[in-house]
Design a protein around this motif. Structure first.
Motif, PDB file in Angstrom:
ATOM      1  N   MET A 138       0.877  -1.254  -0.142  1.00 50.08           N
ATOM      2  CA  MET A 138       0.056  -0.114  -0.187  1.00 50.08           C
ATOM      3  C   MET A 138       0.982   1.095  -0.018  1.00 50.08           C
ATOM      4  SD  MET A 138      -2.866   1.515   2.745  1.00 50.08           S
ATOM      5  CE  MET A 138      -1.680   1.167   4.021  1.00 50.08           C
ATOM      6  N   SER A 139       0.947   2.294  -0.823  1.00 50.77           N
ATOM      7  CA  SER A 139       1.691   3.422  -0.177  1.00 50.77           C
ATOM      8  C   SER A 139       0.573   4.223  -1.051  1.00 50.77           C
ATOM      9  CB  SER A 139       2.274   3.355  -1.771  1.00 50.77           C
ATOM     10  OG  SER A 139       1.992   3.346  -3.289  1.00 50.77           O
ATOM     11  N   SER A 140       0.548   5.178  -1.020  1.00 49.10           N
ATOM     12  CA  SER A 140      -0.180   7.070  -1.041  1.00 49.10           C
ATOM     13  C   SER A 140       0.790   7.606  -1.675  1.00 49.10           C
ATOM     14  CB  SER A 140      -0.275   7.886   0.928  1.00 49.10           C
ATOM     15  OG  SER A 140       1.131   8.210   1.222  1.00 49.10           O
ATOM     16  N   SER A 141       0.577   8.921  -2.032  1.00 48.27           N
ATOM     17  CA  SER A 141       1.200  10.210  -2.568  1.00 48.27           C
ATOM     18  C   SER A 141       2.253  10.157  -2.039  1.00 48.27           C
ATOM     19  CB  SER A 141       0.329  11.555  -2.972  1.00 48.27           C
ATOM     20  OG  SER A 141      -0.209  11.767  -1.806  1.00 48.27           O
ATOM     21  N   PHE A 142       2.638  10.090  -1.040  1.00 52.61           N
ATOM     22  CA  PHE A 142       3.758  10.502   0.331  1.00 52.61           C
ATOM     23  C   PHE A 142       4.502   9.899   0.270  1.00 52.61           C
ATOM     24  CE2 PHE A 142       0.269  12.940   1.676  1.00 52.61           C
ATOM     25  CZ  PHE A 142       0.813  14.734   0.480  1.00 52.61           C
ATOM     26  N   ASN A 143       3.738   8.086   0.140  1.00 53.76           N
ATOM     27  CA  ASN A 143       4.072   7.178   0.770  1.00 53.76           C
ATOM     28  C   ASN A 143       4.706   5.655  -0.839  1.00 53.76           C
ATOM     29  OD1 ASN A 143       2.819   7.582   3.006  1.00 53.76           O
ATOM     30  ND2 ASN A 143       4.685   6.688   3.790  1.00 53.76           N
ATOM     31  N   PRO A 144       6.412   5.383  -0.936  1.00 54.12           N
ATOM     32  CA  PRO A 144       6.614   4.404  -1.592  1.00 54.12           C
ATOM     33  C   PRO A 144       5.396   3.742  -1.668  1.00 54.12           C
ATOM     34  CG  PRO A 144       8.184   4.973  -0.478  1.00 54.12           C
ATOM     35  CD  PRO A 144       7.131   5.693   0.079  1.00 54.12           C
ATOM     36  N   ALA A 145       5.472   2.721  -2.722  1.00 55.45           N
ATOM     37  CA  ALA A 145       4.889   1.027  -2.248  1.00 55.45           C
ATOM     38  C   ALA A 145       5.884   0.451  -1.770  1.00 55.45           C
ATOM     39  CB  ALA A 145       4.849   0.362  -3.442  1.00 55.45           C
ATOM     40  N   PHE A 146       5.909  -0.712  -0.483  1.00 57.55           N
ATOM     41  CA  PHE A 146       6.546  -2.003   0.133  1.00 57.55           C
ATOM     42  C   PHE A 146       6.135  -2.976   0.169  1.00 57.55           C
ATOM     43  CE2 PHE A 146       3.822   0.402   3.290  1.00 57.55           C
ATOM     44  CZ  PHE A 146       3.856  -0.560   3.907  1.00 57.55           C
ATOM     45  N   THR A 147       7.085  -4.066   0.211  1.00 59.05           N
ATOM     46  CA  THR A 147       6.982  -5.427   0.409  1.00 59.05           C
ATOM     47  C   THR A 147       6.738  -6.045   1.042  1.00 59.05           C
ATOM     48  OG1 THR A 147       9.199  -5.533  -0.845  1.00 59.05           O
ATOM     49  CG2 THR A 147       7.469  -5.259  -2.003  1.00 59.05           C
ATOM     50  N   THR A 148       6.651  -7.172   1.540  1.00 64.12           N
ATOM     51  CA  THR A 148       7.292  -7.736   2.973  1.00 64.12           C
ATOM     52  C   THR A 148       8.338  -7.971   2.721  1.00 64.12           C
ATOM     53  OG1 THR A 148       6.588  -9.989   1.313  1.00 64.12           O
ATOM     54  CG2 THR A 148       4.933  -9.384   2.333  1.00 64.12           C
ATOM     55  N   SER A 149       9.285  -7.830   1.455  1.00 62.97           N
ATOM     56  CA  SER A 149      10.876  -8.380   1.695  1.00 62.97           C
ATOM     57  C   SER A 149      11.000  -6.980   1.851  1.00 62.97           C
ATOM     58  CB  SER A 149      11.771  -8.473   0.170  1.00 62.97           C
ATOM     59  OG  SER A 149      10.875  -9.935  -0.314  1.00 62.97           O
ATOM     60  N   ASP A 150      10.552  -5.374   1.966  1.00 64.49           N
ATOM     61  CA  ASP A 150      10.989  -4.328   2.482  1.00 64.49           C
ATOM     62  C   ASP A 150      11.080  -4.666   4.342  1.00 64.49           C
ATOM     63  OD1 ASP A 150      11.329  -3.113  -0.246  1.00 64.49           O
ATOM     64  OD2 ASP A 150       9.999  -2.494  -0.603  1.00 64.49           O
ATOM     65  N   ILE A 151       9.536  -4.894   4.233  1.00 64.86           N
ATOM     66  CA  ILE A 151       9.600  -4.755   5.742  1.00 64.86           C
ATOM     67  C   ILE A 151      10.637  -5.764   6.396  1.00 64.86           C
ATOM     68  CG2 ILE A 151       8.067  -5.765   7.785  1.00 64.86           C
ATOM     69  CD1 ILE A 151       7.158  -3.163   6.225  1.00 64.86           C
ATOM     70  N   LEU A 152      11.286  -7.423   6.234  1.00 63.76           N
ATOM     71  CA  LEU A 152      11.491  -7.947   6.313  1.00 63.76           C
ATOM     72  C   LEU A 152      12.886  -7.344   6.646  1.00 63.76           C
ATOM     73  CD1 LEU A 152      10.266 -12.236   5.280  1.00 63.76           C
ATOM     74  CD2 LEU A 152      10.400 -10.808   7.624  1.00 63.76           C
ATOM     75  N   ALA A 153      13.371  -6.542   5.439  1.00 60.75           N
ATOM     76  CA  ALA A 153      14.832  -6.005   5.765  1.00 60.75           C
ATOM     77  C   ALA A 153      14.937  -5.626   6.665  1.00 60.75           C
ATOM     78  CB  ALA A 153      15.280  -5.817   4.637  1.00 60.75           C
ATOM     79  N   CYS A 154      13.722  -5.205   7.844  1.00 65.82           N
ATOM     80  CA  CYS A 154      13.913  -4.318   8.262  1.00 65.82           C
ATOM     81  C   CYS A 154      13.671  -5.254   9.708  1.00 65.82           C
ATOM     82  CB  CYS A 154      13.300  -3.244   8.977  1.00 65.82           C
ATOM     83  SG  CYS A 154      12.988  -1.882   7.759  1.00 65.82           S
ATOM     84  N   GLN A 155      13.856  -6.221   9.725  1.00 65.24           N
ATOM     85  CA  GLN A 155      13.730  -6.760  11.235  1.00 65.24           C
ATOM     86  C   GLN A 155      15.065  -7.362  11.536  1.00 65.24           C
ATOM     87  OE1 GLN A 155      12.298 -10.448  11.573  1.00 65.24           O
ATOM     88  NE2 GLN A 155      13.201 -11.391   9.719  1.00 65.24           N
ATOM     89  N   PHE A 156      15.274  -7.183  13.193  1.00 64.75           N
ATOM     90  CA  PHE A 156      16.314  -7.339  14.121  1.00 64.75           C
ATOM     91  C   PHE A 156      17.614  -8.351  13.609  1.00 64.75           C
ATOM     92  CE2 PHE A 156      19.528  -7.666  17.047  1.00 64.75           C
ATOM     93  CZ  PHE A 156      19.806  -6.068  17.547  1.00 64.75           C
ATOM     94  N   SER A 157      17.093  -9.698  13.040  1.00 64.19           N
ATOM     95  CA  SER A 157      18.067 -10.356  12.676  1.00 64.19           C
ATOM     96  C   SER A 157      18.755  -9.992  11.739  1.00 64.19           C
ATOM     97  CB  SER A 157      17.687 -11.674  13.207  1.00 64.19           C
ATOM     98  OG  SER A 157      16.440 -11.972  12.451  1.00 64.19           O
ATOM     99  N   SER A 158      17.926  -9.256  10.959  1.00 62.91           N
ATOM    100  CA  SER A 158      18.280  -9.319   9.187  1.00 62.91           C
ATOM    101  C   SER A 158      19.301  -8.281   9.221  1.00 62.91           C
ATOM    102  CB  SER A 158      17.072  -8.711   8.331  1.00 62.91           C
ATOM    103  OG  SER A 158      15.950  -9.543   8.468  1.00 62.91           O
ATOM    104  N   TRP A 159      19.209  -6.666   9.277  1.00 61.29           N
ATOM    105  CA  TRP A 159      20.541  -6.118   9.421  1.00 61.29           C
ATOM    106  C   TRP A 159      21.257  -6.126  10.778  1.00 61.29           C
ATOM    107  CZ3 TRP A 159      20.726  -3.122  14.075  1.00 61.29           C
ATOM    108  CH2 TRP A 159      19.386  -2.617  15.049  1.00 61.29           C
ATOM    109  N   TYR A 160      20.986  -7.163  11.640  1.00 61.61           N
ATOM    110  CA  TYR A 160      22.555  -6.580  12.909  1.00 61.61           C
ATOM    111  C   TYR A 160      23.958  -7.165  12.592  1.00 61.61           C
ATOM    112  CZ  TYR A 160      24.044  -6.866  17.550  1.00 61.61           C
ATOM    113  OH  TYR A 160      25.443  -6.808  18.728  1.00 61.61           O
ATOM    114  N   LYS A 161      23.202  -8.353  12.148  1.00 62.62           N
ATOM    115  CA  LYS A 161      25.411  -9.151  11.900  1.00 62.62           C
ATOM    116  C   LYS A 161      25.840  -8.153  11.342  1.00 62.62           C
ATOM    117  CE  LYS A 161      27.262 -13.041   9.259  1.00 62.62           C
ATOM    118  NZ  LYS A 161      26.902 -14.513   8.822  1.00 62.62           N
TER     119      LYS A 161
END
Length: 345
Positions: free
Chosen positions: A1-24
């Motif tokens: 879901m996106s708006s005129s002010f926000n880009p569309a985002f995917t499940t992969s975009d969300i999972l990239a931000c979960q702690f275990s995805s980026w902490y290493k």
């Protein structure tokens, strides 16, 4: 879901931000942390109504019901309907991390229970020194349910219903606890791989932030840190929000968290419309050296009239008893610690 002010985002975009995805990748420039996978039974415990700790988490032999609405007048039949929980392996893992770090601050994949600070002593809010402390924070938070199930985690993703969407595993993160100067916490916004905005996270006024030298230092350090440390380590998309903690002299920083560039992430002193204007400005710049906009509270009049998370700071039961935040936290802790003696007696 996106708006005129926000880009569309995917499940992969969300999972990239979960702690275990980026902490290493970010461990060298972040706070020491330990990640523990959680079982389906622990998920069931977090889903259970009421605030209580499992048997064994504080040396107790029975499950402790603290705020679940039951009292001594409840029937035996009602008591029998309550599921008993015990997590000895998880308890041991938490105790080992506490021994290593001296104290921990817990969170799940994305969300921390910072709204439940009232449940622990105000002298060191959110500092956990036992499994029971960790469980009480998680069970007392209104924020934590967001992380429990995929539908809420992936809400708004354009591919959330796709059969190829990635799976989701609940995790407990134990971070080394520090007594943090909140004035040095800042949130940074990246859109189309450009740092467009920076703002303080605390909602209090700090007069030293009015000094031009201080503001220039914040901008310079944040921009350099993003360019030299964050951008080269980040493996997600081009749109994200990251939180940093500056050192006392504002010369260096550490990554505290990374969040999706999505409506679920609080923009604090910006609106997404204002961030879009900054984004457009950065895209139209003839070079890539656009200076991000810094926003802080500039006077006492701008201070928020109510503290953050006020809706969940102290439960109604405490207010009805006339207890203050510290007294209520002490009462909860005392109830947990005395349970074993009650059972043995």
């Amino acid at each position: 879901m996106s708006s005129s002010f926000n880009p569309a985002f995917t499940t992969s975009d969300i999972l990239a931000c979960q702690f275990s995805s980026w902490y290493k990748d970010f461990a060298p420039v972040s706070i020491r942390s330990t990640i523990i996978p959680l079982s389906a039974e622990f998920l069931a415990y977090l889903d259970e109504d009421g605030v209580f700790v499992p048997a064994g988490s504080e040396g107790v032999t029975e499950e402790d019901h603290l705020l679940d609405g039951k009292d001594d007048s409840d029937s035996d039949e009602d008591e029998g309907e309550t599921r008993r929980y015990s997590f000895p392996e998880l308890d041991a893992q938490i105790r080992a991390v506490v021994a290593q770090y001296g104290g921990v601050f817990p969170k799940l994949n994305f969300t921390s229970p910072k709204d439940a600070a009232w449940v622990l002593p105000p002298s060191s809010p959110l500092k956990c020194t036992s499994p029971a402390d960790v469980y009480l924070l998680l069970k007392s938070s209104d924020f934590i349910p967001h992380d429990l199930h995929a539908p809420s985690v992936f809400e708004g993703c354009i591919d959330a219903s796709s059969p190829t969407a990635p799976g989701y595993q609940l995790e407990l993160v134990l971070r080394k606890w520090y007594s943090v100067d909140r004035s040095r916490e800042f949130r940074c916004f990246v859109r189309d791989n450009a740092l467009i905005g920076i703002c303080q996270r605390d909602t209090n006024f700090y007069d030293y932030m009015l000094e031009r030298e201080t503001r220039d230092k914040i901008l310079s350090t944040a921009t350099k840190f993003w360019t030299e440390e964050v951008k080269k380590r980040w493996k997600g998309g081009e749109n994200y929000v990251f939180d940093i903690l500056f050192t006392r002299d504002l010369s260096r920083a550490h990554v505290v968290d990374i969040n999706p560039y999505a409506p679920r992430t609080d923009t604090l002193f910006f609106s997404y419309e204002e961030l879009e204007e900054l984004h457009v400005r950065s895209q139209s710049s003839p070079d890539s050296t656009t200076i991000p906009e810094l926003r802080t509270i500039t006077s006492h009049g701008e201070v928020a009239s109510a503290p953050a998370n006020q809706h969940n700071m102290v439960p109604m039961e405490a207010l009805s008893l006339g207890a203050d935040q510290g007294a209520w936290a002490d009462a909860i802790q005392e109830a947990v610690r005395n349970q074993k003696a009650d059972d043995d007696g």
